[in-house]
Design a protein around this motif. Structure first.
Motif, PDB file in Angstrom:
ATOM      1  N   THR A  58      -6.602   0.590  -3.647  1.00 62.34           N
ATOM      2  CA  THR A  58      -5.162   0.243  -2.747  1.00 62.34           C
ATOM      3  C   THR A  58      -4.292   1.404  -2.922  1.00 62.34           C
ATOM      4  OG1 THR A  58      -4.086  -1.016  -4.221  1.00 62.34           O
ATOM      5  CG2 THR A  58      -5.618  -2.153  -2.619  1.00 62.34           C
ATOM      6  N   GLY A  59      -3.550   1.576  -1.672  1.00 58.01           N
ATOM      7  CA  GLY A  59      -2.594   2.508  -1.785  1.00 58.01           C
ATOM      8  C   GLY A  59      -2.907   3.997  -1.543  1.00 58.01           C
ATOM      9  N   PHE A  60      -3.739   4.428  -0.941  1.00 54.00           N
ATOM     10  CA  PHE A  60      -4.023   5.877  -0.909  1.00 54.00           C
ATOM     11  C   PHE A  60      -4.592   6.122   0.610  1.00 54.00           C
ATOM     12  CE2 PHE A  60      -8.492   5.498  -0.906  1.00 54.00           C
ATOM     13  CZ  PHE A  60      -8.820   4.321  -1.451  1.00 54.00           C
ATOM     14  N   SER A  61      -4.588   7.404   1.162  1.00 54.40           N
ATOM     15  CA  SER A  61      -4.594   7.735   2.367  1.00 54.40           C
ATOM     16  C   SER A  61      -6.059   7.714   2.836  1.00 54.40           C
ATOM     17  CB  SER A  61      -4.042   9.204   2.539  1.00 54.40           C
ATOM     18  OG  SER A  61      -4.677   9.800   1.789  1.00 54.40           O
ATOM     19  N   PRO A  62      -6.364   7.509   4.073  1.00 57.64           N
ATOM     20  CA  PRO A  62      -7.882   7.381   4.743  1.00 57.64           C
ATOM     21  C   PRO A  62      -8.390   8.717   4.256  1.00 57.64           C
ATOM     22  CG  PRO A  62      -6.079   6.661   6.323  1.00 57.64           C
ATOM     23  CD  PRO A  62      -5.339   6.946   5.247  1.00 57.64           C
ATOM     24  N   ASP A  63      -7.682   9.806   4.322  1.00 58.71           N
ATOM     25  CA  ASP A  63      -8.374  11.216   3.874  1.00 58.71           C
ATOM     26  C   ASP A  63      -9.074  11.062   2.555  1.00 58.71           C
ATOM     27  OD1 ASP A  63      -5.883  13.443   4.234  1.00 58.71           O
ATOM     28  OD2 ASP A  63      -5.990  11.474   3.193  1.00 58.71           O
ATOM     29  N   VAL A  64      -8.490  10.325   1.640  1.00 62.54           N
ATOM     30  CA  VAL A  64      -8.793  10.391   0.278  1.00 62.54           C
ATOM     31  C   VAL A  64      -9.911   9.529  -0.034  1.00 62.54           C
ATOM     32  CG1 VAL A  64      -8.157   9.795  -2.103  1.00 62.54           C
ATOM     33  CG2 VAL A  64      -6.738  11.233  -0.649  1.00 62.54           C
TER      34      VAL A  64
ATOM     35  N   ASP B 112       0.735  -1.002   0.006  1.00 61.63           N
ATOM     36  CA  ASP B 112      -0.019  -0.020  -0.133  1.00 61.63           C
ATOM     37  C   ASP B 112       0.809   1.443  -0.095  1.00 61.63           C
ATOM     38  OD1 ASP B 112      -2.761  -1.199   1.898  1.00 61.63           O
ATOM     39  OD2 ASP B 112      -2.858  -0.759  -0.145  1.00 61.63           O
ATOM     40  N   ASN B 113       2.089   1.274   0.735  1.00 63.09           N
ATOM     41  CA  ASN B 113       2.839   2.426   0.589  1.00 63.09           C
ATOM     42  C   ASN B 113       3.705   2.522  -0.747  1.00 63.09           C
ATOM     43  OD1 ASN B 113       1.857   3.037   3.188  1.00 63.09           O
ATOM     44  ND2 ASN B 113       3.354   1.642   4.090  1.00 63.09           N
ATOM     45  N   ASP B 114       3.611   1.735  -1.491  1.00 60.32           N
ATOM     46  CA  ASP B 114       4.459   2.055  -2.763  1.00 60.32           C
ATOM     47  C   ASP B 114       3.742   2.265  -4.064  1.00 60.32           C
ATOM     48  OD1 ASP B 114       5.429  -1.009  -1.298  1.00 60.32           O
ATOM     49  OD2 ASP B 114       6.921   0.934  -1.540  1.00 60.32           O
ATOM     50  N   LEU B 115       2.287   1.868  -4.221  1.00 60.15           N
ATOM     51  CA  LEU B 115       1.866   1.892  -5.359  1.00 60.15           C
ATOM     52  C   LEU B 115       0.348   2.136  -5.385  1.00 60.15           C
ATOM     53  CD1 LEU B 115       2.071   1.585  -8.285  1.00 60.15           C
ATOM     54  CD2 LEU B 115       1.297  -0.704  -8.265  1.00 60.15           C
ATOM     55  N   CYS B 116      -0.032   3.331  -6.169  1.00 58.11           N
ATOM     56  CA  CYS B 116      -1.681   3.665  -6.064  1.00 58.11           C
ATOM     57  C   CYS B 116      -2.159   2.925  -7.176  1.00 58.11           C
ATOM     58  CB  CYS B 116      -1.623   4.943  -6.261  1.00 58.11           C
ATOM     59  SG  CYS B 116      -2.320   6.062  -4.982  1.00 58.11           S
ATOM     60  N   LEU B 117      -2.907   1.798  -6.823  1.00 60.83           N
ATOM     61  CA  LEU B 117      -3.546   0.906  -7.851  1.00 60.83           C
ATOM     62  C   LEU B 117      -5.040   0.930  -7.494  1.00 60.83           C
ATOM     63  CD1 LEU B 117      -3.517  -1.402  -9.879  1.00 60.83           C
ATOM     64  CD2 LEU B 117      -2.778  -2.925  -8.090  1.00 60.83           C
ATOM     65  N   VAL B 118      -5.810   0.900  -8.766  1.00 61.82           N
ATOM     66  CA  VAL B 118      -7.268   0.890  -8.810  1.00 61.82           C
ATOM     67  C   VAL B 118      -7.533  -0.276  -9.756  1.00 61.82           C
ATOM     68  CG1 VAL B 118      -9.717   1.991  -9.017  1.00 61.82           C
ATOM     69  CG2 VAL B 118      -7.476   3.513  -8.114  1.00 61.82           C
ATOM     70  N   SER B 119      -8.077  -1.233  -9.291  1.00 61.56           N
ATOM     71  CA  SER B 119      -8.527  -2.351 -10.307  1.00 61.56           C
ATOM     72  C   SER B 119     -10.030  -2.164 -10.447  1.00 61.56           C
ATOM     73  CB  SER B 119      -8.012  -3.829  -9.763  1.00 61.56           C
ATOM     74  OG  SER B 119      -6.782  -3.564  -9.166  1.00 61.56           O
ATOM     75  N   PHE B 120     -10.470  -2.661 -11.735  1.00 58.45           N
ATOM     76  CA  PHE B 120     -11.950  -2.681 -12.065  1.00 58.45           C
ATOM     77  C   PHE B 120     -12.066  -3.869 -12.631  1.00 58.45           C
ATOM     78  CE2 PHE B 120     -12.251   1.920 -11.838  1.00 58.45           C
ATOM     79  CZ  PHE B 120     -10.914   2.588 -12.285  1.00 58.45           C
ATOM     80  N   GLN B 121     -13.424  -4.288 -12.163  1.00 53.41           N
ATOM     81  CA  GLN B 121     -13.988  -5.719 -12.588  1.00 53.41           C
ATOM     82  C   GLN B 121     -15.575  -5.299 -12.981  1.00 53.41           C
ATOM     83  OE1 GLN B 121     -14.301  -8.215 -13.816  1.00 53.41           O
ATOM     84  NE2 GLN B 121     -14.140 -10.155 -12.399  1.00 53.41           N
ATOM     85  N   SER B 122     -16.188  -6.396 -13.445  1.00 54.96           N
ATOM     86  CA  SER B 122     -17.399  -6.010 -14.095  1.00 54.96           C
ATOM     87  C   SER B 122     -18.203  -7.389 -14.325  1.00 54.96           C
ATOM     88  CB  SER B 122     -17.592  -5.340 -15.336  1.00 54.96           C
ATOM     89  OG  SER B 122     -18.953  -5.299 -15.804  1.00 54.96           O
ATOM     90  N   VAL B 123     -19.625  -7.536 -14.131  1.00 55.01           N
ATOM     91  CA  VAL B 123     -20.203  -8.639 -14.244  1.00 55.01           C
ATOM     92  C   VAL B 123     -20.792  -8.867 -15.683  1.00 55.01           C
ATOM     93  CG1 VAL B 123     -21.318  -8.683 -11.729  1.00 55.01           C
ATOM     94  CG2 VAL B 123     -22.858  -7.652 -13.867  1.00 55.01           C
TER      95      VAL B 123
END
Lengths: 529, 481
Positions: free
Chosen positions: A362-368, A333-344
């Motif tokens: 994953t990989g972003f702060s609680p305030d975000v 989590d501290n190294d990379l900001c990753l957003v993964s998308f999946q769909s039905v």
């Protein structure tokens, strides 16, 4: 205060001017993505004759384009109406929609187990009736019980938590963990009405002004270009290499990044579609590692569109999620900001109409995270059916379950048929004069390159149409087959493509191939240099 | 280390500006307490099924059958489903192109849009064009799409009632527009005064804004008032004179709890007025399956109808809708069933009628119980809930309480509502989340808790309020206007 007669006259006069201007502008409206100039806004009502006209609506709305349901589809729908009104007026008797990844509209059957569970959740009173056991499999009843018990008050009609029902997110997180071999936190999951709204949310979050850029593959699925435009950002293209099976080169990423930076663009994220749309390539793990490294080094958010993760048709490639790849490289989590998308909507389930999907952030702060939650909460929640379905696709029947065998039979039949259709259509396209088509390693599309003779290009220009759109329109009018011109996805300038789905049922493929081949021959004969 | 793109300081400022109290601070605190084991009564959101209201049987039967079409082939299906539900499911499946699992037309299934048009025609007595009706994933999405089309930037002003449902303020903030408030008059039963409208638009223009649209919520949320035909005529005239598009949020149109002012749609009033207004005033009307007596919030089903919007603009709206491909299909079926329910003579009619009547009559009773309960508290004044699903009492807070709130770093009504929550488990939304006049405080609660629990809930509130006043009362006077 009432308007004076003079005011009203001026008001009406201004309106009629705008109306005339609108008429003149209409010709250019659909064919080119050139934005209409917006009228300067003014603080006085009488200077903007209508509150909502094409002259003064949000210019980003005017600019954005989405070819998948664009001009060619409108033409097809008109043709369809014509066919109904005048049967026999054309040399074909139906429209075949190969423009959109919408499997069940072309005869693909839904997975029985999933529909059993959904029906029981839709009408939970069934769970209390003894007759139900005669109509539904035991494990679908059990799963439905499990799910409704995770919903407070068994209320499947209530707004849920804005990230989605906790129990369902737990199931999805477990499914992701099993798939990747690395744990997933249910609090990182946001269930959405399809993957598309999740993409929009991220574009909104990342875009502050037109100086914010997002790296997108060319060719790309035009949700990305449209979304970036709608949010007022800047699309930074990186070209996939057609000659090497639509390869993604880090050197190309670097080049485009530097180029954008030198123009004062603040590049914030990299979109990777894997398996690719429209291109169908499945990334090699090594390639993925290099991409992860690149994003980490350059401080980019990695937006991983993985909706076709279950659609892989070649034995030499396998799907690996970017989450798995980055975790296996030791990045957390501290190294990379990753957003993964999946769909039905894709895979073997093809449940487009349900509008179900999620993003794992994953990989972003609680305030975000709070901000993302806040934006999600304005829409209250995504539809419950879609949420349930998302949990089902990430935790399908297992060995030993009553429905396992029939489920696997249905799943394998669909996937092997898709594999066959991908192959036969690709072969057919490669036989056409001047056409080359890369293999569809995955996803649901073929993206052949067509080499159009000079005469054809000139004819297109005369009709004020892009050459590939010209070809596609001719194809539609001659055969009823609807495909989307490559310009809707982006391509190297001077090259032409179209995107065709592999979704028509197997028994229709030979007829489609015949019609397409005949049309292409005639076309090339007509325009041969 | 330069800030990363998803670090707090780097994200879109509009996102940070937007607020949505309905699921904000109070709700989050309530969920925390719930996790700790406290019993919470969630009255923060209009979510009937979450508080025990049952879904209507017929729509659930039809959608379940559509979901699992193989049931229709089973000879025993008649043991579980009535014949009219089976017939209706077959009919819906025949008008989809691939059942519930295929993207529909981006505007929604044509056959369902036709049902909606016919419903509107029956309701208003004027023809309605299905081509100008778009189905959406809830009315909220329709509102967002419409505002996105209208707003170019912060120079564009949108008139919004205060108090308002914060979807409007949040969306305007997200889109970078400017909200132009017009105040509803609490002492006149939350009435809408054209003088106030004129004052509001003048103020907006004085600030250099291009005021383009006006929102009305009828019946009101959180205020519940039902607009009279006269009031609506004035509003439409105002929009004509000032060149505004009227956005008519009518999602509570079947939640009416008094007989003096039945629901009348903005479209009907506009058509009744006749030309030139009926041909020129631009109107977008919103409806939903989430409210009424269906209460199917989780399905995310809604629609908007466009009146007097030019074709080129409609094309653009269609284009944006197409990017999201299609609204979810099960909810489209719910919409069809809502606007075209069982008729007298149908097998399921009696049950449907009984279920829906039962819900509406109970809501009417609960509206009364709640209003009376609040009014019996000496420092609380509550207008009657004429419609919708909420009660919006004004709570008069003594100066000592205001001081204590300030000390705690909280807005006064947030302070009060948090204390209410901690003491009783009743989770409300502070009035500041909806907007109110300076120095006047409210809270919004729903009238949705089960009827048999209402007296206990009102007692619980009264007890808390008495104790609160005991603690903070100071005989010098209260906070109010």
């Amino acid at each position: 205060m009432r308007k004076s007669a003079a005011d009203r006259f001026r008001h009406l006069f201004n309106r009629s001017l705008v109306f005339v201007r609108n008429q003149q502008n209409q010709q250019h409206h659909r064919l080119s993505p050139i934005p209409l100039s917006s009228s300067p806004f003014s603080s006085m009502a009488s200077d903007s004759p209508f509150p909502v006209t094409a002259q003064n609506i949000n210019p980003q709305v005017l600019k954005c384009q989405y070819a998948v349901r664009g001009e060619i589809v409108t033409l097809a729908q008109n043709l369809q109406k014509d066919l109904q009104a005048n049967p026999g007026a054309h040399s074909f008797d139906e429209i075949i929609y190969c423009n959109i990844g919408n499997p069940q509209s072309l005869g693909q059957q839904p997975i029985t187990f999933f529909r059993e569970v959904l029906a029981l959740c839709d009408y939970p009173a069934l769970l209390d009736k003894s007759e139900t056991q005669g109509l539904f499999s035991a494990d679908s009843i059990e799963r439905a019980w499990q799910i409704v018990d995770q919903i407070p008050g068994r209320a499947t009609g209530a707004y849920s938590h804005s990230q989605g029902i906790q129990g369902l997110r737990d199931t999805i997180a477990a499914g992701i963990g099993e798939r990747d071999g690395f744990p997933c936190n249910a609090d990182d999951i946001f269930l959405t009405d399809g993957a598309s709204p999740a993409v929009h949310m991220m574009m909104q979050l990342l875009t502050r002004s037109e100086k914010d850029g997002i790296l997108c593959p060319i060719p790309q699925y035009p949700l990305y270009s449209a979304s970036i435009t709608l949010h007022g950002g800047h699309l930074v293209p990186y070209y996939l290499d057609e000659a090497t099976g639509w390869g993604l080169e880090i050197s190309e990423l670097k080049k485009q990044l530097e180029d954008a930076k030198s123009k004062g663009i603040n590049v914030r994220a990299l979109v990777v579609i894997n398996p690719g749309n429209p291109t169908g390539q499945v990334l090699a793990e090594e390639n993925q590692r290099a991409i992860v490294e690149f994003c980490k080094k350059e401080g980019l958010v990695l937006l991983a569109d993985e909706v076709y993760q279950e659609n892989v048709y070649v034995p030499e490639k396998k799907f690996h999620s970017f989450k798995k790849v980055s975790r296996s490289m030791g990045y957390g989590d501290n190294d990379l900001c990753l957003v993964s998308f999946q769909s039905v909507s894709k895979g073997y389930h093809g449940e487009c109409g349900k509008r179900g999907g999620y993003m794992e952030v994953t990989g972003f702060s609680p305030d975000v995270r709070e901000q993302i939650y806040k934006v999600a909460s304005v829409n209250l929640c995504s539809n419950i059916t879609g949420q349930i379905l998302a949990s089902l696709i990430m935790s399908p029947p297992k060995v030993g379950d009553e429905s396992y065998e029939s489920f696997m039979a249905e799943k394998n039949a669909i996937l092997s048929s898709l594999t066959k259709r991908a192959k036969s259509l690709e072969e057919a396209l490669n036989k056409l004069e001047g056409v080359t088509c890369n293999k569809a390693e995955g996803a649901m599309y073929l993206f052949p390159r067509i080499r159009l003779p000079e005469k054809a290009i000139k004819a297109a220009e005369a009709e004020k149409t892009a050459p590939d759109a010209f070809y596609c329109k001719r194809l539609l009018n001659a055969t009823g087959i609807v495909v989307v011109p490559g310009s809707g996805f982006g391509q190297v300038p001077g090259t032409w493509h179209f995107r065709c789905t592999i979704l028509p049922q197997e028994d229709r493929i030979p007829a489609i191939v015949t019609r397409l081949t005949e049309f292409h021959e005639k076309f090339m004969n007509e325009f041969r240099d | 280390m330069p800030p990363k793109p998803l670090d707090y300081e780097s994200i879109n400022e509009n996102v940070k500006k937007a607020q949505y109290a309905v699921r904000g601070e109070l709700y989050l605190r309530a969920t925390e307490l719930q996790k700790e084991g406290k019993k919470i009564i969630f009255t923060n959101v209009g979510n009937p099924h979450a508080l025990g209201q049952k879904p209507l049987t017929f729509p659930r039967q039809v959608v379940a059958l559509c979901q699992a079409p193989f049931l229709l082939d089973d000879p025993n299906v008649g043991l579980l489903f009535p014949a009219d539900a089976i017939a209706r499911a077959k009919q819906y499946l025949s008008i989809t192109s691939g059942g519930l699992g295929a993207y529909s037309d981006s505007r929604g299934i044509p056959g369902v849009r036709k049902e909606v048009a016919e419903f509107i025609q029956r309701r208003d007595g004027y023809p309605s064009d299905p081509e100008l009706i778009y189905l959406t994933d809830g009315a909220s999405k329709a509102v967002m799409q419409t505002l996105n089309t209208i707003i170019k930037g912060e120079g564009d002003g949108i008139m919004v009632p205060v108090p308002q449902y914060p979807l409007y303020s949040a969306t305007i903030a997200l889109l970078g527009g400017t909200l132009v408030p017009y105040y509803l008059e609490e002492t006149a039963n939350w009435g809408l005064d054209t003088n106030e409208l004129r004052k509001s638009i003048t103020e907006g223009r004085r600030k250099g804004l291009n005021v383009k649209a006006m929102v009305i919520i009828n019946p009101g949320n959180p205020t519940g008032q039902c607009l009279s035909a006269e009031n609506l005529r004035e509003v439409l005239q105002f929009c004509y004179d000032e060149n505004l598009v009227l956005l008519g949020d009518e999602v509570y149109q079947t939640n009416i709890y008094q007989d003096e002012r039945p629901f009348i749609s903005s479209k009907k009033v506009l058509m009744d007025i006749g030309p030139p207004l009926s041909k020129e005033v631009q109107l977008v009307s919103f409806h939903s399956v989430s409210k009424g007596f269906l209460g199917e919030c989780g399905q995310r089903g809604g629609y908007f109808e466009m009146t007097n919007i030019p074709p080129e603009t409609v094309d653009e709206i269609y284009k944006v809708a197409s990017i999201s491909l299609s609204p979810n299909v099960p909810a489209q079926i719910f919409m069809g069933l809502m606007v075209n329910p069982p008729k007298p003579g149908d097998i399921s009619y009696d049950q449907f009628f009984r279920e829906s009547k039962g819900i509406l009559e109970s809501l009417r009773r609960r509206a009364r119980i709640m209003t009376d309960g609040f009014n019996s508290c000496r420092n609380v004044v509550c207008n009657f809930t004429e419609g919708a699903m909420y009660s919006f009492p004004q709570v008069r807070l003594p100066p000592k309480a205001l001081e204590a709130a300030k000390q705690a770093g909280k807005v006064a009504d947030v302070f009060y509502c948090l204390k209410l929550l901690e003491a009783t488990g009743i989770s409300t939304v502070p009035g500041s989340g909806f907007g109110q006049k300076d120095g006047v405080f409210h809270l919004r609660t729903t009238i949705l808790p089960a009827e048999e629990e209402m007296p206990a809930i009102m007692d619980s509130f009264k007890k808390f309020n008495d104790e609160f006043m005991e603690q903070y009362e100071d005989h010098r006077g209260y906070s109010r206007l």
